[in-house]
Motif scaffolding. Structure first.
Motif, PDB file in Angstrom:
ATOM      1  N   ILE A  70       0.822  -1.203   0.101  1.00 40.30           N
ATOM      2  CA  ILE A  70       0.028   0.166  -0.070  1.00 40.30           C
ATOM      3  C   ILE A  70       0.888   1.391   0.074  1.00 40.30           C
ATOM      4  O   ILE A  70       1.918   1.431   0.758  1.00 40.30           O
ATOM      5  N   ASP A  71       0.558   2.077  -1.133  1.00 43.62           N
ATOM      6  CA  ASP A  71       1.434   3.441  -0.941  1.00 43.62           C
ATOM      7  C   ASP A  71       1.109   4.190   0.112  1.00 43.62           C
ATOM      8  O   ASP A  71       0.123   4.050   0.866  1.00 43.62           O
ATOM      9  N   THR A  72       1.861   4.978   0.619  1.00 51.45           N
ATOM     10  CA  THR A  72       1.854   5.887   2.067  1.00 51.45           C
ATOM     11  C   THR A  72       0.393   6.747   1.755  1.00 51.45           C
ATOM     12  O   THR A  72      -0.025   7.090   2.635  1.00 51.45           O
ATOM     13  N   ILE A  73       0.250   7.419   0.442  1.00 51.47           N
ATOM     14  CA  ILE A  73      -0.991   8.412   0.509  1.00 51.47           C
ATOM     15  C   ILE A  73      -2.321   7.267   0.861  1.00 51.47           C
ATOM     16  O   ILE A  73      -3.278   7.845   1.521  1.00 51.47           O
ATOM     17  N   SER A  74      -2.169   6.311  -0.039  1.00 47.13           N
ATOM     18  CA  SER A  74      -3.346   5.531  -0.089  1.00 47.13           C
ATOM     19  C   SER A  74      -3.466   4.992   1.494  1.00 47.13           C
ATOM     20  O   SER A  74      -4.841   4.752   2.241  1.00 47.13           O
ATOM     21  N   LEU A  75      -2.533   4.566   2.304  1.00 45.83           N
ATOM     22  CA  LEU A  75      -2.457   4.082   3.567  1.00 45.83           C
ATOM     23  C   LEU A  75      -3.318   5.164   4.608  1.00 45.83           C
ATOM     24  O   LEU A  75      -4.059   4.465   5.384  1.00 45.83           O
TER      25      LEU A  75
END
Length: 104
Positions: A70-75
Motif C-alpha cells: 500500500i502506498d503511503t498516500i493510500s495508507l
C-alpha cells in the motif's frame, strides 16, 4: 493481521485468494496491491492489482503467508481497515471494510 502500526488487517479469506492466484500464475512473489483512487463523482475507490514491484513510497505488510503493498498516500485512507475477500452469488471480489469511510 498485519504486523504494522498502520493497523490494517488482512483476513484469512483474502490471504487464501492471493495464494490461489499466485499458484494459478505460478509466481509466489506476487503481492496484492491496494490503491485508493480519488476524485470524480463516485468519490474514492479502492483498486486492487497484483505485482512484484515495491516502490519507494510503499509500505509492505505480511499476513497469513502473503504480502500486501500500500502506498503511503493510500495508507492514510485505509488505516484501521480490513482487507477481505467476499464470495457471493453475484460475484466475488476483494473488499475493504473501512470504518472511516463516509459511504460504501
Amino acid at each position: 493481521m498485519f504486523e504494522n502500526s498502520a493497523s490494517v488487517t488482512l483476513s484469512a479469506n483474502a490471504a487464501r485468494r492471493v495464494q490461489v492466484l499466485q499458484k494459478k500464475r505460478q509466481d509466489d512473489d506476487l503481492m496484492l496491491r491496494l490503491c485508493v483512487d480519488g476524485g470524480g463523482c463516485s468519490g474514492y475507490q479502492y483498486k486492487f492489482s497484483f505485482e512484484k514491484n515495491i516502490n519507494d513510497d510503499d509500505q509492505v505488510f505480511e499476513a497469513h503467508g502473503v504480502r500486501c503493498v500500500i502506498d503511503t498516500i493510500s495508507l492514510d485512507f485505509v488505516k484501521g481497515s480490513e482487507i477481505d475477500y467476499i464470495e457471493e452469488l453475484v460475484g466475488a471480489a476483494f473488499q475493504v471494510k473501512n470504518p472511516n469511510a463516509a459511504s460504501g
